[in-house]
Design a protein around this motif. Structure first.
Motif, short mmCIF file in Angstrom:
data_model
loop_
_atom_site.label_atom_id
_atom_site.label_comp_id
_atom_site.label_asym_id
_atom_site.label_seq_id
_atom_site.Cartn_x
_atom_site.Cartn_y
_atom_site.Cartn_z
N TRP A 1 37.76 29.15 17.14
CA TRP A 1 39.18 29.35 17.42
C TRP A 1 40.06 28.27 16.80
O TRP A 1 41.28 28.41 16.78
CB TRP A 1 39.40 29.40 18.93
N SER A 2 39.48 27.21 16.29
CA SER A 2 40.32 26.15 15.72
C SER A 2 41.02 26.62 14.45
O SER A 2 42.11 26.14 14.14
CB SER A 2 39.48 24.91 15.43
N TRP A 3 40.43 27.55 13.72
CA TRP A 3 41.09 28.06 12.51
C TRP A 3 42.37 28.82 12.87
O TRP A 3 43.36 28.74 12.14
CB TRP A 3 40.15 28.97 11.72
N ILE A 4 42.36 29.51 13.97
CA ILE A 4 43.57 30.22 14.40
C ILE A 4 44.67 29.20 14.73
O ILE A 4 45.84 29.40 14.41
CB ILE A 4 43.27 31.14 15.58
N GLY A 5 44.30 28.10 15.37
CA GLY A 5 45.27 27.06 15.68
C GLY A 5 45.84 26.41 14.43
O GLY A 5 47.04 26.14 14.35
N LEU A 6 44.98 26.18 13.44
CA LEU A 6 45.48 25.59 12.19
C LEU A 6 46.41 26.56 11.46
O LEU A 6 47.41 26.14 10.87
CB LEU A 6 44.31 25.21 11.29
N LEU A 7 46.09 27.84 11.48
CA LEU A 7 46.99 28.81 10.86
C LEU A 7 48.33 28.87 11.60
O LEU A 7 49.39 29.02 10.98
CB LEU A 7 46.34 30.19 10.85
N GLY A 8 48.29 28.74 12.92
CA GLY A 8 49.53 28.71 13.70
C GLY A 8 50.38 27.50 13.37
O GLY A 8 51.61 27.59 13.26
N LEU A 9 49.74 26.35 13.21
CA LEU A 9 50.49 25.15 12.83
C LEU A 9 51.07 25.28 11.43
O LEU A 9 52.19 24.83 11.16
CB LEU A 9 49.60 23.92 12.91
N ALA A 10 50.32 25.91 10.52
CA ALA A 10 50.84 26.10 9.17
C ALA A 10 52.04 27.05 9.19
O ALA A 10 52.96 26.90 8.39
CB ALA A 10 49.74 26.65 8.27
N GLY A 11 52.04 27.99 10.13
CA GLY A 11 53.17 28.90 10.24
C GLY A 11 54.43 28.23 10.75
O GLY A 11 55.54 28.72 10.54
N LEU A 12 54.29 27.11 11.43
CA LEU A 12 55.46 26.39 11.95
C LEU A 12 56.18 25.57 10.89
O LEU A 12 57.25 25.04 11.14
CB LEU A 12 55.04 25.47 13.10
N VAL A 13 55.60 25.45 9.70
CA VAL A 13 56.22 24.65 8.64
C VAL A 13 57.60 25.20 8.28
O VAL A 13 58.52 24.45 7.98
CB VAL A 13 55.29 24.60 7.41
N GLY A 14 57.76 26.50 8.33
CA GLY A 14 59.05 27.10 7.97
C GLY A 14 60.16 26.82 8.97
O GLY A 14 61.33 27.08 8.68
N LEU A 15 59.82 26.30 10.14
CA LEU A 15 60.83 26.03 11.15
C LEU A 15 61.40 24.61 11.07
O LEU A 15 62.18 24.21 11.93
CB LEU A 15 60.24 26.24 12.55
N ARG A 16 61.02 23.86 10.03
CA ARG A 16 61.57 22.51 9.88
C ARG A 16 63.06 22.56 9.63
O ARG A 16 63.59 23.53 9.07
CB ARG A 16 60.91 21.80 8.70
N ARG A 17 63.74 21.49 10.03
CA ARG A 17 65.18 21.42 9.76
C ARG A 17 65.41 21.16 8.28
O ARG A 17 64.68 20.37 7.66
CB ARG A 17 65.82 20.29 10.55
N PRO A 18 66.40 21.80 7.69
CA PRO A 18 66.69 21.50 6.29
C PRO A 18 67.31 20.11 6.17
O PRO A 18 67.89 19.58 7.11
CB PRO A 18 67.69 22.58 5.89
#
Length: 78
Positions: free
Chosen positions: A43-60
């Motif tokens: 299940w750790s791969w799913i967590g890493l993919l979730g964290l990678a998906g949060l990259v787009g939510l960074r503030r500009p």
């Protein structure tokens, strides 16, 4: 100062009471659970993919930081 000693004594007393109520370790043979042929899910791969998906939510970067970077100044804070 009395309040500090009272709180410290309460913490120490509550931790000793909690450790006195812990269950003794079980002495069981785990060969049945170690040798089963069930597929394992990592299940750790799913967590890493979730964290990678949060990259787009960074503030500009702010307009000021972008203007400094265009002049060649390195800006660490946003």
């Amino acid at each position: 100062m009395k309040k500090f000693f009272a709180i410290t004594a309460l913490v120490i007393f509550s931790s000793t009471v909690a450790s006195a109520q812990s269950a003794p370790p079980r002495d069981t043979d785990n060969t049945a659970t170690r040798n089963n042929d069930e597929p394992r899910h990592n299940w750790s791969w799913i967590g890493l993919l979730g964290l990678a998906g949060l990259v787009g939510l960074r503030r500009p970067k702010s307009e000021t930081a972008r203007s400094f970077e265009s002049r060649g100044v390195k800006v660490k804070a946003v």
